[in-house]
Design an enzyme around this catalytic site. Structure first.
Site, PDB file in Angstrom:
ATOM      1  N   ASP A 142      -5.513  -5.745   8.252  1.00 37.55           N
ATOM      2  CA  ASP A 142      -5.360  -4.295   8.411  1.00 37.55           C
ATOM      3  C   ASP A 142      -5.238  -3.927   9.888  1.00 37.55           C
ATOM      4  O   ASP A 142      -4.463  -3.043  10.263  1.00 37.55           O
ATOM      5  CB  ASP A 142      -6.543  -3.566   7.783  1.00 37.55           C
ATOM      6  CG  ASP A 142      -6.696  -3.865   6.303  1.00 37.55           C
ATOM      7  OD1 ASP A 142      -5.670  -4.049   5.631  1.00 37.55           O
ATOM      8  OD2 ASP A 142      -7.842  -3.919   5.823  1.00 37.55           O
ATOM      9  N   GLY A 148     -17.763  -7.854   9.868  1.00 38.01           N
ATOM     10  CA  GLY A 148     -17.360  -6.575   9.308  1.00 38.01           C
ATOM     11  C   GLY A 148     -15.894  -6.303   9.512  1.00 38.01           C
ATOM     12  O   GLY A 148     -15.159  -7.094  10.108  1.00 38.01           O
ATOM     13  N   GLY A 183       0.103 -17.761  13.636  1.00 34.65           N
ATOM     14  CA  GLY A 183       0.769 -16.590  14.201  1.00 34.65           C
ATOM     15  C   GLY A 183       1.539 -15.798  13.168  1.00 34.65           C
ATOM     16  O   GLY A 183       1.035 -15.521  12.077  1.00 34.65           O
ATOM     17  N   GLY A 215      -6.629   1.401   3.731  1.00 36.22           N
ATOM     18  CA  GLY A 215      -6.153   2.606   4.398  1.00 36.22           C
ATOM     19  C   GLY A 215      -7.079   3.054   5.516  1.00 36.22           C
ATOM     20  O   GLY A 215      -6.648   3.273   6.652  1.00 36.22           O
ATOM     21  N   ALA A 216      -8.368   3.185   5.204  1.00 35.97           N
ATOM     22  CA  ALA A 216      -9.333   3.604   6.223  1.00 35.97           C
ATOM     23  C   ALA A 216      -9.411   2.581   7.347  1.00 35.97           C
ATOM     24  O   ALA A 216      -9.532   2.941   8.521  1.00 35.97           O
ATOM     25  CB  ALA A 216     -10.704   3.818   5.584  1.00 35.97           C
ATOM     26  N   ASN A 217      -9.334   1.293   6.997  1.00 36.86           N
ATOM     27  CA  ASN A 217      -9.355   0.252   8.029  1.00 36.86           C
ATOM     28  C   ASN A 217      -8.207   0.428   9.014  1.00 36.86           C
ATOM     29  O   ASN A 217      -8.383   0.365  10.236  1.00 36.86           O
ATOM     30  CB  ASN A 217      -9.259  -1.134   7.400  1.00 36.86           C
ATOM     31  CG  ASN A 217     -10.541  -1.579   6.739  1.00 36.86           C
ATOM     32  OD1 ASN A 217     -11.581  -0.929   6.846  1.00 36.86           O
ATOM     33  ND2 ASN A 217     -10.472  -2.699   6.043  1.00 36.86           N
ATOM     34  N   ASP A 273     -17.440  -1.314   1.650  1.00 32.89           N
ATOM     35  CA  ASP A 273     -17.444  -2.775   1.555  1.00 32.89           C
ATOM     36  C   ASP A 273     -18.885  -3.264   1.401  1.00 32.89           C
ATOM     37  O   ASP A 273     -19.719  -3.041   2.286  1.00 32.89           O
ATOM     38  CB  ASP A 273     -16.849  -3.404   2.816  1.00 32.89           C
ATOM     39  CG  ASP A 273     -15.338  -3.235   2.909  1.00 32.89           C
ATOM     40  OD1 ASP A 273     -14.731  -2.824   1.897  1.00 32.89           O
ATOM     41  OD2 ASP A 273     -14.783  -3.519   3.973  1.00 32.89           O
TER      42      ASP A 273
END
Length: 299
Positions: free
Chosen positions: A250, A285, A223, A43-45, A15
């Site tokens: 994520d 981040g 919400g 995906g990694a997040n 990012d």
């Protein structure tokens, strides 16, 4: 006995983030702050968010043989994610170009890079990871045919969670496997064509009619709404001062998938996920902002 509470199949990006006073209009140039580089990708997040909460987590993804790829692998290992399924090579690591305004809202452009090379053959080769995982979560920053192959290879009894982002129309076999399908308003509109009415419950009902076993509609500060055919229920948001919303969705999806695998009801899992997502927006981040279970309880 499962080796993993959650297997995430999806993207891994670097990012590249820049703060702006306002996002530029078409043809306009604006000055921003210093550029910062962070490990990211949906995906990694999700994998990092789940591991930070205490879930035994693995990731199936592809990165480039470059500095950005090494940054991602280091981040996964430090969070406690098993990177055994992370493949290397084929293209440069994916990159997301992100602008963040003073309210914390972001705009993102993604260059898929190696993510576009995560193939159906890679899914078939990961049979052992699939069999070892209680819940599998995916997104759409990888090829749709890879997600479809994932659905075809899900072991019996493994729960599948999908956040269709970036959104596109989905084949019936993918929709039928979702339990739940997790969407925001924009994603709901793309998948439905156009929701009928302004009530999110109408959107959830329309989405459920397309085949998912359950649906979660995230509503930002309002919400979320969960719907499984037996009726709808609202999940309250947690009021916090937002610093950066990058990656918050994520974190929500990861937390919900993990809690479902631990036996929580859909409403219970979504309530917990809302607290995790709220904690994530209080820091800058994506992966760096994800809370531990203790931080969620404190919130």
């Amino acid at each position: 006995m499962y080796d993993y509470d959650l297997l995430v199949v999806g993207s891994a990006n670097a990012d590249l983030v820049i703060g702006v006073e306002r996002r530029p209009a078409a043809g306009e140039t604006v000055l921003g702050g210093d550029l910062s580089t962070h490990p990211g990708g949906k995906g990694a997040n999700q994998a990092v968010a789940a591991a930070r909460l205490g879930a035994r987590t693995a990731l199936l993804a592809r990165v480039g043989d470059d500095g950005h790829g090494r940054l991602l692998l280091d981040s996964l290992r430090s969070a406690g994610v098993d990177p055994a399924g992370v493949l290397t090579g084929g293209a440069p690591t994916g990159v997301a170009l992100i602008t963040v305004d003073p309210s914390g809202d972001n705009s993102i452009v993604v260059s898929p890079g190696a993510n576009a090379r995560l193939t159906p053959a890679d899914v078939r080769a990961a049979e052992g990871l699939l069999r070892a995982s209680r819940v599998v979560s995916a997104q759409l920053e990888i090829p749709l045919e890879t997600v479809a192959e994932l659905v075809r290879n899900l072991p019996s009894g493994t729960r599948f969670v999908l956040n269709p982002s970036p959104p596109r129309p989905l084949p019936a076999e993918v929709l039928a496997a979702c339990d739940p399908l997790i969407v925001n308003e924009h994603e709901a509109r793309v998948i439905l064509g156009e929701p009928t009415g302004a009530d999110p419950e109408d959107w959830a009902r329309g989405l459920l009619a397309l085949g998912p076993r359950s649906v979660v509609v995230t509503l930002g500060a309002e919400g979320a709404l969960v719907y499984d055919g037996s009726g709808a229920s609202r999940v309250a948001s947690v009021k916090v001062d937002a610093v950066d919303t990058t990656g918050a969705g994520d974190a929500f999806t990861a937390a919900l998938a993990w809690r479902l695998g631990a036996g929580a009801s859909l409403a219970e899992a979504a309530g917990y996920a809302a607290r995790v997502g709220a904690a994530a927006v209080t820091k800058a981040g994506a992966q760096e902002s994800y809370p531990t279970a203790e931080e969620v309880e404190a919130l």
